[in-house]
Design an enzyme around this catalytic site. Structure first.
Site, PDB file in Angstrom:
ATOM      1  N   LYS A  22       0.887  -1.258  -0.003  1.00 40.19           N
ATOM      2  CA  LYS A  22       0.216   0.099  -0.118  1.00 40.19           C
ATOM      3  C   LYS A  22       0.938   1.420   0.032  1.00 40.19           C
ATOM      4  O   LYS A  22       0.469   2.044  -0.652  1.00 40.19           O
ATOM      5  CB  LYS A  22      -0.921   0.245   1.209  1.00 40.19           C
ATOM      6  CG  LYS A  22      -1.571   1.285   1.453  1.00 40.19           C
ATOM      7  CD  LYS A  22      -2.503   1.378   2.724  1.00 40.19           C
ATOM      8  CE  LYS A  22      -1.884   1.531   4.145  1.00 40.19           C
ATOM      9  NZ  LYS A  22      -1.546   3.132   4.288  1.00 40.19           N
ATOM     10  N   ASN A  23       1.945   1.262   0.729  1.00 40.46           N
ATOM     11  CA  ASN A  23       2.743   2.485   1.086  1.00 40.46           C
ATOM     12  C   ASN A  23       3.589   2.658  -0.284  1.00 40.46           C
ATOM     13  O   ASN A  23       4.310   3.735  -0.099  1.00 40.46           O
ATOM     14  CB  ASN A  23       3.236   2.584   2.339  1.00 40.46           C
ATOM     15  CG  ASN A  23       2.297   2.677   3.539  1.00 40.46           C
ATOM     16  OD1 ASN A  23       0.921   2.898   3.195  1.00 40.46           O
ATOM     17  ND2 ASN A  23       2.660   2.313   4.766  1.00 40.46           N
ATOM     18  N   CYS A 117      -4.960  12.429  12.489  1.00 37.43           N
ATOM     19  CA  CYS A 117      -5.816  11.199  12.647  1.00 37.43           C
ATOM     20  C   CYS A 117      -5.636  10.850  13.869  1.00 37.43           C
ATOM     21  O   CYS A 117      -4.872  11.128  14.708  1.00 37.43           O
ATOM     22  CB  CYS A 117      -5.463  10.073  11.434  1.00 37.43           C
ATOM     23  SG  CYS A 117      -3.631   9.506  11.627  1.00 37.43           S
ATOM     24  N   ARG A 122       0.191  14.749  12.606  1.00 33.94           N
ATOM     25  CA  ARG A 122       0.446  14.355  11.167  1.00 33.94           C
ATOM     26  C   ARG A 122       0.717  15.578  10.874  1.00 33.94           C
ATOM     27  O   ARG A 122       0.227  16.045   9.695  1.00 33.94           O
ATOM     28  CB  ARG A 122      -0.328  13.539  10.588  1.00 33.94           C
ATOM     29  CG  ARG A 122      -0.914  12.321  11.270  1.00 33.94           C
ATOM     30  CD  ARG A 122       0.032  11.317  11.246  1.00 33.94           C
ATOM     31  NE  ARG A 122       0.384  10.578  10.219  1.00 33.94           N
ATOM     32  CZ  ARG A 122      -0.185   9.632   9.507  1.00 33.94           C
ATOM     33  NH1 ARG A 122      -1.240   9.142   9.911  1.00 33.94           N
ATOM     34  NH2 ARG A 122       0.368   9.032   8.308  1.00 33.94           N
ATOM     35  N   ILE A 124       2.508  18.557   8.272  1.00 30.68           N
ATOM     36  CA  ILE A 124       3.032  18.502   6.817  1.00 30.68           C
ATOM     37  C   ILE A 124       4.305  19.757   6.870  1.00 30.68           C
ATOM     38  O   ILE A 124       4.652  20.130   5.693  1.00 30.68           O
ATOM     39  CB  ILE A 124       2.175  18.767   5.677  1.00 30.68           C
ATOM     40  CG1 ILE A 124       1.493  20.240   6.006  1.00 30.68           C
ATOM     41  CG2 ILE A 124       1.257  17.579   5.881  1.00 30.68           C
ATOM     42  CD1 ILE A 124       0.441  20.697   4.952  1.00 30.68           C
ATOM     43  N   ASP A 125       4.850  20.173   7.924  1.00 28.44           N
ATOM     44  CA  ASP A 125       5.883  21.227   7.780  1.00 28.44           C
ATOM     45  C   ASP A 125       7.004  21.082   7.105  1.00 28.44           C
ATOM     46  O   ASP A 125       7.646  21.698   6.341  1.00 28.44           O
ATOM     47  CB  ASP A 125       6.253  21.551   9.197  1.00 28.44           C
ATOM     48  CG  ASP A 125       6.811  20.563  10.224  1.00 28.44           C
ATOM     49  OD1 ASP A 125       6.096  19.590  10.056  1.00 28.44           O
ATOM     50  OD2 ASP A 125       7.752  20.670  10.602  1.00 28.44           O
ATOM     51  N   LEU A 126       7.415  19.779   7.261  1.00 28.48           N
ATOM     52  CA  LEU A 126       8.662  19.289   6.467  1.00 28.48           C
ATOM     53  C   LEU A 126       8.351  19.040   4.760  1.00 28.48           C
ATOM     54  O   LEU A 126       9.236  19.384   4.029  1.00 28.48           O
ATOM     55  CB  LEU A 126       9.101  17.843   6.795  1.00 28.48           C
ATOM     56  CG  LEU A 126       9.552  17.855   8.248  1.00 28.48           C
ATOM     57  CD1 LEU A 126       9.768  16.567   8.814  1.00 28.48           C
ATOM     58  CD2 LEU A 126      10.778  19.021   8.547  1.00 28.48           C
ATOM     59  N   ASP A 306       4.486   0.610  11.993  1.00 29.27           N
ATOM     60  CA  ASP A 306       3.295   0.237  11.621  1.00 29.27           C
ATOM     61  C   ASP A 306       3.233  -1.267  11.945  1.00 29.27           C
ATOM     62  O   ASP A 306       1.926  -1.964  12.068  1.00 29.27           O
ATOM     63  CB  ASP A 306       3.145   0.043   9.995  1.00 29.27           C
ATOM     64  CG  ASP A 306       3.023   1.653   9.541  1.00 29.27           C
ATOM     65  OD1 ASP A 306       3.255   1.690   8.340  1.00 29.27           O
ATOM     66  OD2 ASP A 306       2.630   2.534  10.302  1.00 29.27           O
ATOM     67  N   ARG A 399      -8.890  -0.286   4.524  1.00 30.71           N
ATOM     68  CA  ARG A 399      -8.082   0.651   3.989  1.00 30.71           C
ATOM     69  C   ARG A 399      -6.521  -0.129   3.510  1.00 30.71           C
ATOM     70  O   ARG A 399      -6.008   0.356   2.374  1.00 30.71           O
ATOM     71  CB  ARG A 399      -7.848   1.679   4.907  1.00 30.71           C
ATOM     72  CG  ARG A 399      -9.036   2.730   5.173  1.00 30.71           C
ATOM     73  CD  ARG A 399      -8.394   3.853   5.871  1.00 30.71           C
ATOM     74  NE  ARG A 399      -7.433   4.591   5.219  1.00 30.71           N
ATOM     75  CZ  ARG A 399      -6.668   5.653   5.916  1.00 30.71           C
ATOM     76  NH1 ARG A 399      -7.312   6.248   7.015  1.00 30.71           N
ATOM     77  NH2 ARG A 399      -5.762   6.387   5.267  1.00 30.71           N
TER      78      ARG A 399
HETATM   79  C1  EPZ Z   1       3.814   7.061   6.166  1.00 31.66           C
HETATM   80  O1  EPZ Z   1       3.186   7.867   6.899  1.00 31.66           O
HETATM   81  C2  EPZ Z   1       3.041   5.716   6.159  1.00 31.66           C
HETATM   82  N1  EPZ Z   1       1.935   6.018   5.298  1.00 31.66           N
HETATM   83  C3  EPZ Z   1       2.687   5.505   7.516  1.00 31.66           C
HETATM   84  O2  EPZ Z   1       1.741   4.134   7.390  1.00 31.66           O
HETATM   85  C4  EPZ Z   1       3.806   5.170   8.462  1.00 31.66           C
HETATM   86  O3  EPZ Z   1       3.415   4.798   9.747  1.00 31.66           O
HETATM   87  C5  EPZ Z   1       4.747   6.429   8.471  1.00 31.66           C
HETATM   88  O4  EPZ Z   1       5.024   6.689   7.045  1.00 31.66           O
HETATM   89  C6  EPZ Z   1       6.005   5.977   9.194  1.00 31.66           C
HETATM   90  O5  EPZ Z   1       6.641   4.921   8.662  1.00 31.66           O
HETATM   91  C7  EPZ Z   1       2.256   5.974   3.809  1.00 31.66           C
HETATM   92  O6  EPZ Z   1       3.454   5.755   3.325  1.00 31.66           O
HETATM   93  C8  EPZ Z   1       0.927   6.169   2.868  1.00 31.66           C
HETATM   94  P1  EPZ Z   1       6.039  10.467   8.458  1.00 31.66           P
HETATM   95  P2  EPZ Z   1       3.929   9.537   6.751  1.00 31.66           P
HETATM   96  O7  EPZ Z   1       5.807  11.654   7.705  1.00 31.66           O
HETATM   97  O8  EPZ Z   1       4.572   9.713   5.497  1.00 31.66           O
HETATM   98  C9  EPZ Z   1       6.437  13.476  11.628  1.00 31.66           C
HETATM   99  C10 EPZ Z   1      -0.063   2.692   7.786  1.00 31.66           C
HETATM  100  O9  EPZ Z   1      -0.577   2.259   8.767  1.00 31.66           O
HETATM  101  N2  EPZ Z   1       6.198  14.330  10.569  1.00 31.66           N
HETATM  102  O10 EPZ Z   1       7.178   9.474   8.160  1.00 31.66           O
HETATM  103  O11 EPZ Z   1       2.657  10.418   6.988  1.00 31.66           O
HETATM  104  C11 EPZ Z   1       5.137  12.910  11.898  1.00 31.66           C
HETATM  105  O12 EPZ Z   1       4.135  13.480  12.767  1.00 31.66           O
HETATM  106  C12 EPZ Z   1       0.603   4.146   7.863  1.00 31.66           C
HETATM  107  O13 EPZ Z   1       0.049   2.186   6.670  1.00 31.66           O
HETATM  108  C13 EPZ Z   1       6.474  15.848  10.981  1.00 31.66           C
HETATM  109  O14 EPZ Z   1       6.899  16.209  12.052  1.00 31.66           O
HETATM  110  O15 EPZ Z   1       4.938   9.399   7.941  1.00 31.66           O
HETATM  111  C14 EPZ Z   1       5.294  11.796  12.661  1.00 31.66           C
HETATM  112  O16 EPZ Z   1       5.695  11.974  14.064  1.00 31.66           O
HETATM  113  C15 EPZ Z   1       0.323   4.765   9.019  1.00 31.66           C
HETATM  114  N3  EPZ Z   1       6.240  16.819   9.756  1.00 31.66           N
HETATM  115  C16 EPZ Z   1       6.794  11.457  11.945  1.00 31.66           C
HETATM  116  O17 EPZ Z   1       7.215  12.325  11.015  1.00 31.66           O
HETATM  117  C17 EPZ Z   1       6.040  16.493   8.625  1.00 31.66           C
HETATM  118  O18 EPZ Z   1       5.905  17.328   7.578  1.00 31.66           O
HETATM  119  C18 EPZ Z   1       6.816  10.241  10.817  1.00 31.66           C
HETATM  120  O19 EPZ Z   1       5.676  10.624  10.069  1.00 31.66           O
HETATM  121  C19 EPZ Z   1       5.887  14.998   8.204  1.00 31.66           C
HETATM  122  C20 EPZ Z   1       6.076  14.053   9.303  1.00 31.66           C
END
Ligand code: EPZ
Length: 425
Positions: A22-23, A117, A122, A124-126, A306, A399
């Site tokens: 999925k990811n 969620c 979650r 999106i600042d980065l 996950d 999902r």
């Molecule tokens: C991806 O989400 C996956 N989803 C998630 O899987 C997975 O848990 C996550 O990566 C971590 O491995 C998809 O790929 C569709 P992140 P993503 O950005 O990209 C912080 C599942 O169950 N962060 O690596 O949203 C954030 O708050 C789902 O399949 C910022 O601070 O994860 C979190 O604490 C759930 N600023 C950490 O980074 C940002 O701009 C990890 O988030 C972005 C993220």
């Protein structure tokens, strides 16, 4: 809303075939925005989230053919708008992965800020920091993110956290930027590598995916291609845990052992036997007294966040007390309360959960899926709980797990799916 009725089952036996990841498929579908030519993607799992992403692509003007009989999706045509409707974005955070490709291809993107969620805010600042570094003007007004750029220009982007989504968004945007970009402290997940392979097959020039430093040399344009998605490492881990929690013996097929090394290591620490066999991994816990261990989630190649919930379900059934430390998301223990309703007596203190393994088996109860992986964990717990477990709000599970009930029942589980009229929202 539908629910699963899970009866206590004996040890699971047999083989299960893992679906496409999925990811990986979600960002790869988003990347098709970068070309008007035909992109054919194989091993696409039939999931709610994939369906939402296909609807997003159609809303942008792309032609999308979904052929789940052959697990194939074919995307073609050009985008004719830069706005993604809110009702689609709110369904799935990964909609935001379209932001980078859209700005790179059309010079603009207008997307509602994805909400948080249950597992965390979650942010999106980065993502936004990266797009701004590449020269995009990004404005956030009333939770609407508006980005524009005549021409993105390559630059160095340092990620304060190795965010998977931010790495993917920036990599896709940089593919069409003028000049070279480098993403430092990039996420290293296998799904990033799969996306980079897809982009390179489209004509991109990306090196270093899978390491913490990714170099992208921008090109003028990208062409269509064909690509087979990698197997889903989290589905792989989930079925490995299903074998262990039921004290069964299961061959998990069509998986990549290197993508699940931490899960293999932790299952062996608990005392299960794990071996590679052909294109699969065999987990044998038949007749074994599994023992407690400690788990700490980390960005890849650490133990995947996950897999935290499914593994916690296992830890409620082993001898001794385990600790689980969730370092990636700030609120990813909601399933602990639901497992405690089944008798698991889990204590949560901030980002650490203490899981007393119990000689007493879990008892079936009415529980609710709090998120995708938490829901899967509750089903796994229901396999071994005395009596019947009702797992509500299973749309979360649907999902991200293709044919979850069918695959479990093929191994000897007893799960049925029923509509839940009381909980019709
Ligand atoms: C991806 O989400 C996956 N989803 C998630 O899987 C997975 O848990 C996550 O990566 C971590 O491995 C998809 O790929 C569709 P992140 P993503 O950005 O990209 C912080 C599942 O169950 N962060 O690596 O949203 C954030 O708050 C789902 O399949 C910022 O601070 O994860 C979190 O604490 C759930 N600023 C950490 O980074 C940002 O701009 C990890 O988030 C972005 C993220």
């Amino acid at each position: 809303m539908a629910k699963f009725i899970v009866e206590k089952a004996g040890p699971l036996h047999g083989e299960v075939v893992i679906s496409g990841a999925k990811n990986a498929v979600l960002p790869i579908l988003a990347a098709t925005v970068l070309t008007d030519e035909i992109c054919t993607i194989y091993d696409v799992p039939r999931l709610r989230d994939v369906d939402v992403m296909c609807r997003i692509l159609r809303s942008l003007g792309k032609t999308v053919e979904e052929d789940y009989g052959n697990h194939t999706v074919i995307v073609s045509g050009s985008v004719n708008t830069s706005t993604i409707p809110y009702e689609l974005v709110k369904k799935m955070r990964a909609s935001f992965f379209v932001m980078g490709p859209l700005v790179a291809k059309t010079g603009a993107a207008n997307i509602a800020q994805p909400g948080g969620c249950s597992i965390g805010s979650r942010p999106i600042d980065l993502h936004i920091k990266g797009l701004r570094k590449l020269g995009a003007k990004v404005v956030i007004e009333e939770s609407l993110v508006d980005a524009s750029a005549q021409q993105l220009t390559g630059d160095l982007v340092y990620l304060d956290f190795p965010s998977v989504g931010a790495t993917e968004n920036i990599m896709m945007a940089a593919a069409l930027a003028k000049g070279t970009s480098i993403i430092e402290n990039a996420a290293e997940e296998p799904e990033i590598v799969d996306l980079a392979n897809f982009l390179n097959k489209m004509g991109a020039k990306i090196k270093g995916a899978g390491t913490d430093s990714i170099r992208i040399e921008g090109v003028e344009s990208l062409h269509g291609t064909k690509h087979t998605v990698i197997p889903d490492r989290i589905e792989t881990g989930t079925f490995m845990v299903a074998a262990a929690i039921s004290r069964g013996n299961v061959l998990v097929r069509n998986c990549v052992s290197d993508h699940v090394r931490p899960v293999i290591a932790k299952l062996i620490e608990c005392g299960a036997s794990v071996s590679e066999e052909g294109d699969g991994i065999r987990v044998n816990a038949e007749g074994m007294h599994l023992k407690a261990t400690s788990v700490k989630t980390m960005p890849y190649p650490g133990f995947p966040t996950d897999m935290q919930a499914p593994f916690m379900a296992l830890l409620t059934t082993v001898e001794g007390t385990s600790t689980v430390n969730e370092t990636v998301f700030e609120n990813r223990f909601m399933h602990a309360d639901e497992l405690s309703r089944m008798g698991a007596n889990i204590r949560v203190d901030g980002r650490t959960a203490t899981v007393p393994g119990d000689k007493r088996p879990l008892t079936g109860a009415k529980v609710v899926s709090t998120d995708l992986r938490g829901g899967a964990a509750l089903v796994l717990a229901g396999l071994v709980a005395e009596g019947t477990t009702e797992v509500g709000e299973i749309y979360h599970i649907e999902r991200g797990y293709e044919r979850f009930k069918e695959k479990l029942n093929q191994l000897g589980a007893k799960v049925i799916r029923v509509e839940d009229p009381q909980n019709d929202q």
